[in-house]
Motif scaffolding. Sequence first.
Motif: not given
Length: 253
Positions: A107-110, A113-114, A59-61
């Motif tokens: 925000l964290r995923v987009h 994390a990127s 989970d990238l969040a």
Amino acid sequence: MPTALITGASAGLGAEFARQLARRRADLVLVARSEDALNTLARDLRSEYGIAVEVVVADLADDRGVETVAGRLRDAADPVDLLVNNAGFGLPLQFADNDIDDEVRHLRVHVEASMRLMHAALQTMRGRGGRIINVASVAGFISRSTYSACKAWLIGFSRWANREYARDGVTVTAVCPGFTHTSFHERMGLAAGEEGVPAILWLDARDVVREGLRDAARGKAVSIPSLRYKAVVALTRLLPDSVTSGVARRGRV
């Protein structure tokens, strides 16, 4: 064989990137939260193309999820040649009415994390060579809530990084599709036709991925699939924000 790591690989554009890269005989590392969907896709790709497919459930969040994927990207003994930052999700455009924790996850995923995964990938790509694809959106050229802001960050950073790391043999490309037929809108609870968007503006996922991979191979910093969306982006540079943001309130790209 080259190895590609794809986030958000269980469906939509991520799964299409996996299929097209497998067709080119690239080995794959597939990342998503949905273990069952990843295993099904991995099994199908191994059977059809005879490639190696690794599954990473993350989970990238979540900090631990991001670090798991970053650790795989930093593995110099089994390096990744292509990173596709595709994971993401949408929220309603009414920022003030959204749950702030959902906005922070968004925000964290987009973005976060990127950024972390790009940083990890560069540790093994610099000097050896490699490609990074960030799946952004035409929305990044238009003012429309936090989704637009996240995608604008990806576009701007990709432009800079593509110039900065060209000397190290690394290209960074922001792929910016418009409305594309995937499961993205379904996950937001929107049925086909509910977006109020003309049929001519919808793209096919296969075309988006094919053009994105082609432009990345050419070293382009920004890829805008289809002539119609190239025209849309050109118009956004000419029209005032009051006009483009008004139009952008319809649907989600």
